[in-house]
Enzyme design. Structure first.
Site, mmCIF file in Angstrom:
data_model
loop_
_atom_site.group_PDB
_atom_site.id
_atom_site.type_symbol
_atom_site.label_atom_id
_atom_site.label_comp_id
_atom_site.label_asym_id
_atom_site.label_seq_id
_atom_site.Cartn_x
_atom_site.Cartn_y
_atom_site.Cartn_z
ATOM 1 N N SER A 1 0.852 -1.193 0.000
ATOM 2 C CA SER A 1 0.000 0.000 0.000
ATOM 3 C C SER A 1 0.882 1.235 0.000
ATOM 4 C CB SER A 1 -0.901 0.033 1.240
ATOM 5 O OG SER A 1 -1.400 1.348 1.425
ATOM 6 N N HIS B 1 -1.258 -1.272 -4.162
ATOM 7 C CA HIS B 1 -2.533 -0.954 -3.505
ATOM 8 C C HIS B 1 -2.590 0.539 -3.214
ATOM 9 C CE1 HIS B 1 -6.042 -2.135 -0.984
ATOM 10 N NE2 HIS B 1 -5.647 -1.184 -0.179
ATOM 11 N N ASP C 1 -4.693 3.460 -1.374
ATOM 12 C CA ASP C 1 -5.724 3.738 -0.363
ATOM 13 C C ASP C 1 -6.253 5.152 -0.526
ATOM 14 O OD1 ASP C 1 -3.992 1.611 1.803
ATOM 15 O OD2 ASP C 1 -6.094 1.384 1.242
ATOM 16 N N MET D 1 -8.786 8.037 0.404
ATOM 17 C CA MET D 1 -9.616 8.433 1.541
ATOM 18 C C MET D 1 -10.080 9.880 1.370
ATOM 19 S SD MET D 1 -7.269 6.905 4.602
ATOM 20 C CE MET D 1 -6.435 5.319 4.395
ATOM 21 N N HIS E 1 -8.503 1.108 -3.548
ATOM 22 C CA HIS E 1 -9.404 0.866 -2.412
ATOM 23 C C HIS E 1 -10.060 2.184 -2.067
ATOM 24 C CE1 HIS E 1 -9.506 -0.240 2.188
ATOM 25 N NE2 HIS E 1 -10.716 -0.110 1.676
ATOM 26 N N MET F 1 -12.049 4.358 0.076
ATOM 27 C CA MET F 1 -12.623 4.594 1.400
ATOM 28 C C MET F 1 -13.229 6.007 1.359
ATOM 29 S SD MET F 1 -9.577 2.894 3.647
ATOM 30 C CE MET F 1 -8.376 3.064 2.320
ATOM 31 N N MET G 1 -11.121 -5.659 5.859
ATOM 32 C CA MET G 1 -10.309 -4.706 6.626
ATOM 33 C C MET G 1 -9.937 -5.349 7.951
ATOM 34 S SD MET G 1 -9.701 -2.197 4.823
ATOM 35 C CE MET G 1 -8.841 -1.247 6.085
ATOM 36 N N ASP H 1 -6.291 -6.265 4.575
ATOM 37 C CA ASP H 1 -5.700 -4.940 4.514
ATOM 38 C C ASP H 1 -5.618 -4.350 5.916
ATOM 39 O OD1 ASP H 1 -6.691 -1.946 2.633
ATOM 40 O OD2 ASP H 1 -5.081 -2.307 4.064
HETATM 41 C C1 DX5 Z 1 -6.294 1.654 6.377
HETATM 42 C C2 DX5 Z 1 -5.385 1.367 5.215
HETATM 43 C C3 DX5 Z 1 -4.245 0.519 5.734
HETATM 44 C C4 DX5 Z 1 -3.143 0.322 4.757
HETATM 45 C C5 DX5 Z 1 -2.177 -0.730 5.244
HETATM 46 O O1 DX5 Z 1 -7.359 2.410 5.968
HETATM 47 O O2 DX5 Z 1 -6.092 0.706 4.179
HETATM 48 O O3 DX5 Z 1 -4.782 -0.722 6.135
HETATM 49 O O4 DX5 Z 1 -3.621 -0.016 3.563
HETATM 50 O O5 DX5 Z 1 -1.639 -0.232 6.376
HETATM 51 P P1 DX5 Z 1 -0.576 -1.043 7.241
HETATM 52 O O6 DX5 Z 1 -0.015 -2.155 6.389
HETATM 53 O O7 DX5 Z 1 0.465 -0.007 7.577
HETATM 54 O O8 DX5 Z 1 -1.317 -1.555 8.422
HETATM 55 ZN ZN ZN Z 2 -6.546 -0.430 1.563
#
Ligand code: DX5
Ligand code: ZN
Length: 217
Positions: A7, A32, A34, A36, A65, A67, A136, A174
């Site tokens: 990620s 990946h 993320d 947000m 992903h 969010m 998650m 994740d």
């Molecule tokens: C949370 C993110 C995290 C990220 C991975 O919203 O989606 O889960 O991708 O984070 P680590 O691997 O640092 O827990």
């Molecule tokens: Zn993610």
């Protein structure tokens, strides 16, 4: 063979292309992203422009992903930016079957993500239509959090649901994936492993990538 999806949430954004190349050369399978919006989760990251930048530096599948609230509004933009997978949150989409179909109509893969307190059984009626079920294993919003321990049973439940429906979605986890948690997650039935801080906050990105990859062989 497990799929490792670093990620970029935890990457050094002042050097993003180099960070992606370092993990790709060491065996990363997907990238990946993320996304947000500060509404669906209490953090704000990036939009299609960063996916577009990642697309320019890697040929690996880009796993987006979302969010965000109202993800339907941005599916086309993330497709145009170069996403190969787009996952939306079950908790956020009212007409999920329509959204999944819309993603697939662009010729890319559709995923549905569930938060830690959302049961796998919620996806009973969409599971046969999706390519990816994203579990998650932390509360979404931030990297570097600890793995939520009751996630193991959700991974197993997802594998059982896939078998029951004769579906073929991949199971992705994740959050909190590192050398300590990844083997048990693999044994529970996971296919795709998202790791952010374990890789990009390590002393040696290629070595950490290779070590995690080796644990999911
Ligand atoms: C949370 C993110 C995290 C990220 C991975 O919203 O989606 O889960 O991708 O984070 P680590 O691997 O640092 O827990
Ligand atoms: Zn993610």
């Amino acid at each position: 063979m497990g799929i490792l999806a670093p990620s970029i949430l935890s990457a050094d954004f002042s050097n993003l292309s180099q960070q992606i190349r370092l993990t790709e050369m060491a065996g990363a399978d997907w990238i990946h992203c993320d996304v947000m919006d500060g509404q669906f989760v209490p953090n704000l990251t990036f939009g299609p422009v960063v996916v577009e930048a990642a697309r320019k530096v890697t040929r690996l599948p880009i796993d987006v992903h979302l969010m965000i609230k109202n993800p339907d509004n941005l599916i086309e933009e993330f497709f145009k930016a170069g996403a190969d997978f787009i996952s939306v949150h079950f908790e956020e989409v009212v007409h999920l079957n329509r959204t999944v179909k819309r993603i697939k109509d662009f010729g890319i893969k559709a995923g549905v993500a569930i938060n830690p307190s959302t049961p796998v059984s919620s996806l009973e009626n969409i599971a046969e239509y999706i390519d990816l079920l994203l579990i998650m294993t932390v509360n979404p919003g931030f990297g570097g959090q600890s793995f939520i321990s009751n996630s193991f049973k959700k991974i197993t439940e997802a594998a059982e649901l896939r078998k029951k429906l004769n579906a073929n979605f991949l199971i992705e986890v994740d959050g909190g994936i590192n050398k300590e948690t990844i083997s048990r997650v693999r044994d529970a039935g996971c296919d795709v492993f998202v790791a952010g801080s374990a890789i990009f906050h390590s002393e040696n990105i290629p070595a950490e990538t290779a070590a995690l990859k080796n644990l999911i062989k």
